[in-house]
Design a protein around this motif. Structure first.
Motif, mmCIF file in Angstrom:
data_model
loop_
_atom_site.group_PDB
_atom_site.id
_atom_site.type_symbol
_atom_site.label_atom_id
_atom_site.label_comp_id
_atom_site.label_asym_id
_atom_site.label_seq_id
_atom_site.Cartn_x
_atom_site.Cartn_y
_atom_site.Cartn_z
ATOM 1 N N LEU A 61 5.372 0.836 -3.895
ATOM 2 C CA LEU A 61 5.594 -0.589 -4.117
ATOM 3 C C LEU A 61 4.532 -1.403 -3.387
ATOM 4 O O LEU A 61 4.107 -1.043 -2.284
ATOM 5 N N ALA A 62 4.132 -2.519 -4.002
ATOM 6 C CA ALA A 62 3.137 -3.374 -3.363
ATOM 7 C C ALA A 62 3.269 -4.804 -3.863
ATOM 8 O O ALA A 62 3.656 -5.045 -5.015
ATOM 9 N N ALA A 63 2.952 -5.733 -2.962
ATOM 10 C CA ALA A 63 2.787 -7.130 -3.377
ATOM 11 C C ALA A 63 1.397 -7.256 -3.980
ATOM 12 O O ALA A 63 0.414 -6.769 -3.413
ATOM 13 N N CYS A 64 1.314 -7.877 -5.152
ATOM 14 C CA CYS A 64 0.015 -7.975 -5.819
ATOM 15 C C CYS A 64 0.002 -9.159 -6.769
ATOM 16 O O CYS A 64 0.898 -9.308 -7.607
ATOM 17 N N VAL A 72 -5.710 -6.227 -7.071
ATOM 18 C CA VAL A 72 -5.369 -5.235 -8.089
ATOM 19 C C VAL A 72 -6.078 -3.913 -7.805
ATOM 20 O O VAL A 72 -5.476 -2.828 -7.885
ATOM 21 N N GLU A 73 -7.340 -3.960 -7.465
ATOM 22 C CA GLU A 73 -8.079 -2.726 -7.202
ATOM 23 C C GLU A 73 -7.518 -1.995 -5.986
ATOM 24 O O GLU A 73 -7.447 -0.754 -5.975
ATOM 25 N N SER A 74 -7.090 -2.751 -4.983
ATOM 26 C CA SER A 74 -6.464 -2.132 -3.812
ATOM 27 C C SER A 74 -5.150 -1.463 -4.188
ATOM 28 O O SER A 74 -4.877 -0.324 -3.762
ATOM 29 N N PHE A 75 -4.341 -2.131 -4.987
ATOM 30 C CA PHE A 75 -3.056 -1.584 -5.421
ATOM 31 C C PHE A 75 -3.245 -0.320 -6.262
ATOM 32 O O PHE A 75 -2.607 0.713 -6.015
#
Length: 262
Positions: A61-64, A72-75
């Motif tokens: 899960l991630a905040a994005c 987005v690229e980090s996620f």
């Protein structure tokens, strides 16, 4: 029926409610691993925790903000690194701007196109390499029948969704060389939090069922009701399945018969 999604990794944006949450729930039931994002991480965690059978070891899960390329690229990088790849992508983040053109600001117009176009394209280009490395990678853009049948009350949203539909066809052509399929699900009026909020703000003396039935009649929905998030999630999940491996560049209407185009 086994949709062959067990242990496949699927990314879902806008997963904290509505169609995104229903799709995530269905994918978990099919045995998929999930990478889910939303702007509000606390809300996302609470939503995912409510799903029976949700195993934290199989969920990232991630905040994005999907309009932010770096986020987005980090996620996507974190999701692919954790699960060893990405097999499917559901680009679901979205909203509708209920306003005629005369009452729409330039900032609202830009925001609608930013979300509809980059909300998909940022995810697709970040995940492209991982999808190409997968066995039958698949992308589903969650769009709307408005993309082909615009409404004056949703003028800018209709235009932005038409642009996304056009882009989806271009993506399908481009990513076919990678062996990645790209399709759309076009929804009509779906009973989600957005419509519940409009009901609460309407001041109507009707209950929700009667109020929504009136809107369904006004919009010409043949089945006479709003759809459910689960009724949209099912074709999304089906298009992600390797069993749909010869389907790309197409769209499925899920609108209760509201579409009038040929």
């Amino acid at each position: 029926m086994d949709l062959q999604l067990t242990d496949r990794t699927v990314v879902v944006s806008g997963a904290s409610s509505g169609v995104g949450l229903a799709t995530t729930r269905m994918l978990i039931a099919e045995g998929a691993r999930i990478a889910a994002c939303a702007r509000d991480l606390d809300r996302l965690r609470a939503a995912i925790d409510s799903i029976d059978g949700a195993d934290p070891a199989r969920i990232h899960l991630a905040a994005c903000d999907v309009t932010d390329r770096d986020e987005v690229e980090s996620f996507i990088g974190a999701a692919a690194g954790r699960f060893g790849g990405i097999d499917g992508l559901v680009c679901n983040a979205g909203r509708s701007l209920m306003a005629p053109l005369a009452r729409t600001t330039d900032e609202q117009i830009r925001a609608e196109f930013d979300l509809k176009i980059f909300g998909s394209w940022n995810l697709v280009r970040a995940a492209r390499g991982a999808l190409a490395a997968a066995d039958r990678g698949a992308v589903v853009n969650v769009n709307a029948i408005l993309s082909r049948q615009p409404e004056p009350r949703l003028a800018v949203t209709s235009a932005a969704r038409a642009a996304l539909l056009n882009l989806t066809h271009s993506m399908a052509e481009d990513l076919a060389a990678d062996g990645t399929r790209v399709n759309s699900v076009l929804l009509g009026l779906v009973d989600t939090g957005q419509w519940r909020r409009r009901f609460e703000a309407s001041g109507t003396a009707l209950d929700y069922d009667a109020w929504s039935a009136e809107i369904a009649a006004d919009r010409g929905i043949a089945l006479g009701r709003f759809g459910t998030a689960e009724e949209v999630a099912f074709p999304i999940v089906t298009l992600l399945s390797p069993l749909s491996g010869y389907t790309t560049g197409t769209s499925i209407d899920v609108g209760g018969g509201v579409g009038r185009y040929i």
